[in-house]
Design a protein around this motif. Structure first.
Motif, PDB file in Angstrom:
ATOM      1  N   LYS A  29       0.716  -1.256   0.118  1.00 12.85           N
ATOM      2  CA  LYS A  29       0.043  -0.044   0.016  1.00 12.85           C
ATOM      3  C   LYS A  29       0.901   1.202   0.037  1.00 12.85           C
ATOM      4  CE  LYS A  29      -4.172  -2.014   2.097  1.00 12.85           C
ATOM      5  NZ  LYS A  29      -5.008  -1.998   3.333  1.00 12.85           N
ATOM      6  N   THR A  74      -5.985  -5.126  -7.332  1.00 15.96           N
ATOM      7  CA  THR A  74      -5.789  -3.727  -7.269  1.00 15.96           C
ATOM      8  C   THR A  74      -5.085  -3.106  -8.332  1.00 15.96           C
ATOM      9  OG1 THR A  74      -3.554  -4.084  -6.105  1.00 15.96           O
ATOM     10  CG2 THR A  74      -5.380  -3.936  -4.625  1.00 15.96           C
ATOM     11  N   SER A  76      -4.814   2.202  -7.596  1.00 14.43           N
ATOM     12  CA  SER A  76      -3.718   2.222  -6.790  1.00 14.43           C
ATOM     13  C   SER A  76      -2.403   1.757  -7.787  1.00 14.43           C
ATOM     14  CB  SER A  76      -4.020   1.131  -5.717  1.00 14.43           C
ATOM     15  OG  SER A  76      -4.195  -0.097  -5.954  1.00 14.43           O
TER      16      SER A  76
END
Length: 1031
Positions: free
Chosen positions: A607, A637, A641
């Motif tokens: 992340k 993802t 992102s």
């Protein structure tokens, strides 16, 4: 078909009757003929059941009589008299006894109250069809039923269902005609019919047959309950009482799961009574069933015999699930839920199983049916305050169950602490289904918080999970911040503090559940309590190796992920460094729960951009578990992102592609290819591989696709990956093999996953393949036509998702924006599937009109027109309609679409000698067969007996209409060619063909078959050009 025939035949003359109904002058109507036909079928079944199921199935005549008698206006009033009703009722009774006797293997079914087992039915039918096992066959176990066995069994079940539906609908319609009901039907007749329904429902084990018969039985009971005759009006109540008495009587054997047809008998009578506001029958049923279900079990019961308690609970379940009682049953839900939870402690498994099914149905009924999938939101649910306002007496019982479990959990005796409470998990499940609301704090609801908190230390993992979910619903939202502060403070600061692993795990579960709800609804409330984040940071030891429980470590990471934006940078840096260091040192020392924890850790690191770079740079050195976790993260993802770091992932995935493709582990290949396609299509799709590497990887993928190695999931991903690579390749030698693969997997009988992969592949590589084909083979273009043909097939797929994805390919083809494929992907529009078909047909005719394969592509999409084969199939008797694999494609619509393009192609006959030669060959090869099909079609319409096939049987054939469309389309196209070519005109006169087609079209219209207007318009245009006047 019989209904249509009756509606069309306004004046049935005696000559018609004598010729069509075997010359029997006593039969004066079609309904009487059907009744006689039904009697003939009955006699056939009585003599030879196997022959009857193959050539004269009873259900067809019953269904035809129902449609003609009950669905055509006026027929019921004119046809039904006392004699016909008596004959109909007697015949239905005889057929029911016969069919049930076949299932029992004994025509004496009066004394039998329990339906035969499936084994008994199998033996009975085997004796009927003469397939009794010889002494040599007893050692061999036969798993599959023979076709004859299945045919007889299906015939019995379907016929019983149709008899029930017909008799119920008949009485309902006769009640509308009050004179008919009063003069033709007596109380004795009604009792005979009630016995008929009762026998079918209680003695036929098949669930579909019972449910179908119950449709008619409900209509029957509703009609009786509004009768002016008291004796008739009391019949449903008497049936209900007899059923309740039968339920309480001892049984000699076990019946089916859910107590066979007895619950359906109760449901039909009570639903009919509820419709007529006779709610006393519902009260009687519920109270009796509750009383029977609450009876104590006998000391010694036979496990092979159904207990009355089990049947009673299954019957209550049927009443709860019945849609007709959805509102009336609600006032009994509390007492039934209490019963179900109590019976979960029974020592009899069958009682516990029935109670669990009843409880599940009650939860659905009380909470309401919420939409599934993406539409399931919190707004669809019910808050705890609202739920217990509707069912106030249920809350004390549920609290008592929670308290008892919590008390035993903290008892000093180890035996009490490990005591299992069967009702605990169902109670928690119900509370967890409630949605958090903005309800004010109430004493009753707050009493649930303490036992739920105590249950956090349960040794059962699922109890801890459900207790955390229930806590979110039962606690007022205003108490969330204070609860979080309290729970976070109670977390141990180090291993030196004594703590329970189960309780610590339960605490973290409840913190995560409450925190997730706060983050979704009121983030500001959390921001005002920064102390919560600070305390969580101070408990970082929970994620270190000092904490040996990997489940606790993973939960702590989940909690930190929820408040990550509020954490300090130093803490996050320290935490990420710790996780990365442990990943390097512990990757080869896996233990129970490590997969889950390390997966959470990897996702946590990814992340952050900088930490994600460090993780993915070591991709080749990670073990298989870590690789799978990273690849799944990349697949999930690949949207927003991923835009921060697309180039690194694209490079890593491309560099390791060949190594993974050679790996024998199918799972990692599937996940890798899925991530590869997701990342490459989500970014700018720039390949860093050299041409040789692209060809090697493409060859491996194409070879595995050709041999169908790896299963459908792998083949789907491999197809998309191969298309992506080949769209960027400079060498087009693999393109034809890829097209062959697409053509093999695009057909309707393959799995939807493969057809979806074909559409995705076409969207990825369709336009590049066509562009390269046009550059390398400007005079052949065979590959481009094949690609367009694949697109046309996928645009007619039965799956909407496949059609939409295929439409993306068409949108890219039609995109006028100059530039590369990437630019086209950004600016292309999405066309509708039907409009996309026309776009591709336009493209074919504009760019490939003189290609040798174009005619074959256009004709490929037309339905067949072989009437000889159609007649052969029509002669074979089938119990059911044959369904095509693709139910979306419409032969009429596609014929109407393709015909104008065929006519335009024919007009280009003089413009190309190559095209003229192709069309000439097609005419020579197909003219004789087309004329033969047209002749057969004329004979069918005219009713010539030499064909041994009646007009009605052909008309009822599902493929007849599509064959007509295919025949007319091909014949009109051929006629156009005959008119344009003097050489072809010598083979057959185009004017004669036009007249024949118009004559057949008019005869079809007169016989109730209507074709698209485009066909007669084209024929009339031919005749006008030939200066032929048409009347």
């Amino acid at each position: 078909m019989m209904k249509v025939l009756l509606q069309k035949s306004v004046d049935l003359s005696q000559a018609w009757l004598n010729s069509r109904v075997n010359g029997d002058v006593n039969i004066t109507s079609l309904c009487q003929y059907l009744l006689q036909l039904m009697q003939q079928h009955y006699f056939t079944a009585k003599t030879d059941m196997l022959m009857a199921s193959q050539t004269a199935p009873i259900h067809g005549a019953v269904n035809a009589l129902q449609r003609c008698l009950l669905e055509v206006p006026g027929v019921m009033y004119n046809e039904m008299d006392e004699g016909m009703f008596a004959k109909t009722l007697s015949l239905m009774e005889n057929m029911t006894v016969l069919l049930l006797g076949v299932l029992y293997g004994d025509q004496d079914t009066e004394s039998k109250e329990v339906p035969p087992s499936f084994c008994e039915m199998g033996n009975a039918i085997s004796s009927v069809i003469g397939h009794q096992l010889s002494s040599d066959d007893h050692e061999e176990e036969h798993v599959l039923l023979p076709e004859e066995h299945s045919l007889v069994l299906t015939c019995c079940w379907v016929s019983l269902k149709e008899i029930g539906i017909f008799m119920g609908s008949l009485i309902e319609m006769m009640a509308d005609e009050s004179n008919k009901m009063e003069h033709l039907v007596t109380a004795g007749d009604m009792k005979r019919m009630s016995k008929l329904f009762k026998d079918i429902i209680l003695k036929c084990r098949h669930w579909g047959a019972v449910e179908g018969c119950c449709r008619g039985f409900t209509k029957f009971c509703s009609t009786l309950l509004v009768s002016a005759d008291r004796e008739i009006r009391d019949i449903p109540a008497q049936l209900l009482k007899e059923g309740l008495q039968l339920l309480q009587s001892p049984r000699g054997t076990s019946v089916t799961r859910r107590a066979a047809g007895l619950p359906m008998l109760f449901l039909c009578v009570v639903s009919a009574a509820e419709t007529n506001q006779s709610r006393s029958l519902l009260s009687l049923s519920i109270n009796t069933l509750l009383e029977v279900a609450n009876r104590p079990l006998p000391d010694n019961w036979d496990q092979t015999v159904d207990l009355p308690q089990v049947c009673a609970v299954h019957s209550l379940n049927a009443l709860v699930r019945g849609s007709g009682l959805a509102v009336a049953i609600l006032k009994y839900c509390t007492v039934m839920a209490t019963l179900a939870l109590t019976l979960l402690n029974s020592r009899c498994w069958a009682v516990r199983n029935a109670a669990l099914q009843l409880y599940s149905s009650l939860c659905t009924r009380m909470l309401g049916q919420s939409p599934g999938g993406d539409h399931a939101t919190a707004q669809c649910g019910m808050s705890a305050l609202t739920f217990f306002t509707h069912y106030p007496s249920l809350l004390p019982f549920l609290l008592g169950e929670l308290r008892n479990a919590a008390i035993d959990l903290h008892h000093s005796s180890q035996q009490r602490r490990l005591c299992v409470h069967p009702s605990l998990y169902p109670v928690l499940t119900l509370l967890a289904k409630l949605q958090p609301g903005i309800q004010p704090e109430t004493r009753e609801l707050s009493e649930a918080v303490t036992p739920l908190l105590q249950l956090a230390s349960s040794p059962v993992y699922s109890v801890r999970v459900m207790a955390s979910k229930a806590m979110v619903a039962m606690m007022p939202s205003s108490k969330y911040p204070a609860f979080l502060c309290k729970m976070v403070e109670e977390l141990p600061r180090s291993t030196e503090e004594p703590y329970s692993h189960n309780y610590l795990h339960g605490q973290l579960l409840q913190i995560r559940a409450i925190l997730t709800q706060v983050m979704q609804t009121d983030k500001a409330a959390l921001n005002s309590h920064s102390l919560i984040v600070e305390v969580l940071e101070s408990k970082m030891w929970l994620v270190t190796t000092t904490q040996q429980c990997l489940m606790i470590r993973g939960l702590y990471l989940d909690v930190i992920s929820l408040v990550r934006n509020s954490c300090s940078k130093d803490f996050l840096h320290q935490l990420c460094a710790l996780l990365l260091s442990e990943l390097h040192t512990s990757s080869h020392h896996l233990q129970v729960g490590s997969d889950s924890f390390y997966g959470v850790a990897l996702h946590f690191l990814c992340k952050d951009r900088s930490w994600m770079c460090l993780v993915w740079q070591n991709f080749s050195r990670w073990n298989a578990v870590f690789k799978l976790s990273l690849l799944r993260w990349a697949s999930e993802t690949c949207g927003s992102s991923m835009t921060n770091m697309p180039h690194l992932l694209e490079k890593i995935l491309q560099v390791n592609l060949k190594e993974v493709l050679l790996n024998e582990d199918t799972e990692i290949r599937v996940v890798y290819l899925k991530a590869f396609v997701s990342v490459m299509t989500g970014g700018v799709c720039s390949l860093v591989l050299e041409e040789a590497a692209i060809q090697e990887c493409s060859e491996i993928l194409v070879r595995s696709l050709e041999v169908s190695d790896g299963g459908s999931e792998y083949l789907s991903q491999a197809l998309c990956a191969a298309s992506l690579l080949l769209s960027k390749s400079l060498d087009h030698t693999l393109f034809p093999r890829l097209c062959n693969i697409l053509q093999r997997h695009m057909v309707p009988n393959t799995s939807e996953a493969l057809r979806m992969a074909c559409a995705e592949s076409l969207s990825l590589a369709g336009v590049p393949l066509m562009c390269k084909d046009q550059k390398s083979n400007p005079h052949k273009l065979g590959l481009s036509i094949r690609v367009v043909n694949i697109g046309l097939c996928l645009l007619q797929d039965q799956s909407e998702q496949v059609r939409v994805k295929a439409a993306v390919f068409v949108s890219k083809v039609q995109n006028p924006t100059p530039g590369g494929i990437e630019q086209q992907q950004k600016s292309s529009f999405l066309a509708h599937a039907n409009q996309s078909i026309l776009m591709l047909l336009d493209l074919l005719l504009e760019d490939f009109w003189d290609h040798c394969d174009l005619l074959g592509v256009l004709l490929y999409h037309l339905p067949e027109s072989d009437f000889s084969r159609l007649l052969k199939d029509t002669k074979e008797t089938n119990l059911y309609e044959r369904d095509d694999a693709n139910m979306y494609a419409e032969p009429l619509a596609i014929s109407e679409c393709v015909l104008p393009y065929l006519l335009q192609l024919a007009k280009k006959y003089p413009e190309s000698s190559g095209l003229a030669q192709i069309l000439d060959n097609w005419v020579h090869d197909n003219l004789a067969q087309m004329l033969e099909n047209l002749t057969i079609c004329k004979k069918i319409i005219s009713g010539q007996q030499s064909l041994e096939c009646s007009w009605l049987s052909v008309l009822s054939e599902p493929l007849f209409h599509s064959h007509l469309c295919g025949l007319f389309t091909r014949a009109i196209f051929l006629n156009q060619l005959l008119m344009l070519s003097a050489e072809l005109h010598l083979l057959y006169n185009s004017t004669i063909l036009s007249r024949d087609l118009l004559d057949v079209y008019r005869q079809l219209c007169m016989n109730g078959v209507f074709l698209p207007q485009v066909f007669p318009d084209a024929i009339m245009s031919f005749l006008e050009k030939s200066n032929v006047q048409v009347l």
